[in-house]
Design a protein around this motif. Structure first.
Motif, mmCIF file in Angstrom:
data_model
loop_
_atom_site.group_PDB
_atom_site.id
_atom_site.type_symbol
_atom_site.label_atom_id
_atom_site.label_comp_id
_atom_site.label_asym_id
_atom_site.label_seq_id
_atom_site.Cartn_x
_atom_site.Cartn_y
_atom_site.Cartn_z
ATOM 1 N N ILE A 1 36.739 32.396 37.957
ATOM 2 C CA ILE A 1 37.756 33.054 37.140
ATOM 3 C C ILE A 1 37.674 32.559 35.698
ATOM 4 N N PHE A 2 37.550 31.249 35.548
ATOM 5 C CA PHE A 2 37.444 30.654 34.218
ATOM 6 C C PHE A 2 36.256 31.242 33.457
ATOM 7 N N ASN A 3 35.105 31.321 34.105
ATOM 8 C CA ASN A 3 33.915 31.843 33.441
ATOM 9 C C ASN A 3 34.018 33.332 33.169
ATOM 10 N N TYR A 4 34.715 34.043 34.035
ATOM 11 C CA TYR A 4 34.930 35.469 33.773
ATOM 12 C C TYR A 4 35.763 35.648 32.510
ATOM 13 N N ILE A 5 36.811 34.856 32.370
ATOM 14 C CA ILE A 5 37.682 34.953 31.196
ATOM 15 C C ILE A 5 36.924 34.586 29.918
ATOM 16 N N VAL A 6 36.089 33.564 29.993
ATOM 17 C CA VAL A 6 35.348 33.106 28.818
ATOM 18 C C VAL A 6 34.223 34.071 28.455
ATOM 19 N N HIS A 7 33.388 34.435 29.451
ATOM 20 C CA HIS A 7 32.166 35.182 29.151
ATOM 21 C C HIS A 7 32.315 36.697 29.215
ATOM 22 N N GLU A 8 33.255 37.197 30.009
ATOM 23 C CA GLU A 8 33.419 38.643 30.131
ATOM 24 C C GLU A 8 34.610 39.154 29.323
ATOM 25 N N VAL A 9 35.728 38.466 29.405
ATOM 26 C CA VAL A 9 36.908 38.880 28.641
ATOM 27 C C VAL A 9 36.740 38.505 27.173
ATOM 28 N N ILE B 1 44.554 42.458 33.817
ATOM 29 C CA ILE B 1 44.672 43.918 33.737
ATOM 30 C C ILE B 1 45.714 44.299 32.687
ATOM 31 N N ASN B 2 46.854 43.636 32.737
ATOM 32 C CA ASN B 2 47.954 43.988 31.831
ATOM 33 C C ASN B 2 47.678 43.620 30.381
ATOM 34 N N GLU B 3 47.039 42.466 30.172
ATOM 35 C CA GLU B 3 46.851 41.970 28.811
ATOM 36 C C GLU B 3 45.486 42.328 28.207
ATOM 37 N N TYR B 4 44.473 42.474 29.064
ATOM 38 C CA TYR B 4 43.118 42.708 28.540
ATOM 39 C C TYR B 4 42.461 43.965 29.106
ATOM 40 N N ASN B 5 43.193 44.686 29.962
ATOM 41 C CA ASN B 5 42.693 45.942 30.505
ATOM 42 C C ASN B 5 41.337 45.790 31.197
ATOM 43 N N VAL B 6 41.155 44.705 31.927
ATOM 44 C CA VAL B 6 39.888 44.497 32.618
ATOM 45 C C VAL B 6 39.732 45.502 33.754
ATOM 46 N N ASN B 7 38.510 45.780 34.095
ATOM 47 C CA ASN B 7 38.181 46.661 35.217
ATOM 48 C C ASN B 7 38.274 45.845 36.506
ATOM 49 N N PRO B 8 39.219 46.161 37.411
ATOM 50 C CA PRO B 8 39.385 45.348 38.613
ATOM 51 C C PRO B 8 38.162 45.342 39.525
ATOM 52 N N ALA B 9 37.412 46.437 39.554
ATOM 53 C CA ALA B 9 36.206 46.483 40.380
ATOM 54 C C ALA B 9 35.156 45.514 39.831
ATOM 55 N N ASP B 10 35.032 45.470 38.520
ATOM 56 C CA ASP B 10 34.092 44.550 37.884
ATOM 57 C C ASP B 10 34.511 43.106 38.132
ATOM 58 N N TYR B 11 35.795 42.836 37.985
ATOM 59 C CA TYR B 11 36.330 41.491 38.247
ATOM 60 C C TYR B 11 36.029 41.072 39.689
#
Length: 271
Positions: A76-84, A111-121
């Motif tokens: 999760i941490f790396n997703y936030i850093v490298h993808e978000v 999703i609410n703050e950065y509109n991430v794609n849940p499938a990608d997450y």
């Protein structure tokens, strides 16, 4: 860009390995039965007499010290850093804690703050977890669940998780217990507009509907989250168990909630 690409590439590689390993499983309990209820279009009629045992999965059906939670936090941490794109490591950790406390799932906040794609997450986080070396068939757990299933005290054993179905099913297959459950209520990441999870009471109502439970007082529930159990108590569940390896087993936590070190203790306790 190179770092981001490497994170994504590593996650996708691990996903391919996970799929291959899951398809190779051939031991008892490594797949659900034909009657397992998953994404059913038709809900069973509510049965006022039905007694249903609801099971959380993560840190409940397997040990909280397995290392899976730590690996999840790392992804999760790396997703936030490298993808978000939140480059500050301090800020990334702050968001993880804040979203979990506010929403129950970090994904809700993203999703609410950065509109991430849940499938990608889901692909880069949950599906990319390397569980093969951490979860193995647990025959003691299997026997405990068999004892509960055929005790005559429960009509269904039902999974109730904040995970998406991919991760949930992978866990029970790796543990060798997939054939012992009657169905699952999972957090559907893909319904981003109607996403709910424990301890939101709407999610408990969803589990009640999907499982066919007619009366809350006939439900038993085990979870590693006291907050989730307190929500269940509010609805009227009478028999609640808090899994905590650090607590004294069979100790009353509060009214209607008792602590156990492991799910394996429940068959003996409920004799």
């Amino acid at each position: 860009m190179t770092v981001r690409y490497n994170f994504r590439k590593d996650a996708l590689r691990q996903c391919r390995e996970n799929i291959k390993h899951l398809q190779s499983l051939d031991y008892k309990g490594s797949d659900v039965t034909l009657h397992f209820q998953l994404d059913s279009a038709n809900y069973p009629d509510p049965d006022p007499q039905a007694k249903i045992f609801f099971f959380d999965i993560d840190n409940t059906l397997y040990s909280g010290s397995s290392g899976i939670a730590q690996q999840m936090q790392w992804r999760i941490f790396n997703y936030i850093v490298h993808e978000v794109g939140v480059r500050s490591h301090e800020e990334a950790r702050k968001l993880m804690n804040e979203y979990y406390e506010r929403y129950g799932l970090c994904l809700f906040g993203l999703i609410n703050e950065y509109n991430v794609n849940p499938a990608d997450y889901n692909t880069l986080v949950d599906d990319a977890l390397d569980l093969d070396g951490l979860l193995k068939p647990n025959w003691q757990l299997r026997q405990a669940l068999i004892d509960l299933k055929f005790s005559g005290k429960f009509d269904k054993l039902w999974l109730f998780t904040n995970a998406y179905k991919n991760h949930a099913l992978r866990c029970i297959k790796l543990l060798g217990i997939a054939d012992l459950f009657d169905g699952i209520t999972y957090c559907n990441y893909m319904q981003r507009e109607d996403l709910v999870c424990k301890p939101d009471l709407r999610y408990y109502e969803q589990a009640k509907l999907e499982s066919g439970l007619g009366c809350w007082t006939n439900a038993t529930f085990v979870d590693d989250s006291l907050v989730n159990l307190q929500a269940a108590k509010h609805l009227g569940m009478q028999q609640l168990f808090h899994v905590s390896e650090e607590s004294e087993s069979y100790k009353k936590v509060e009214d209607r909630i008792m602590s156990v070190n492991s799910v394996t203790e429940l068959a003996k306790l409920l004799k």
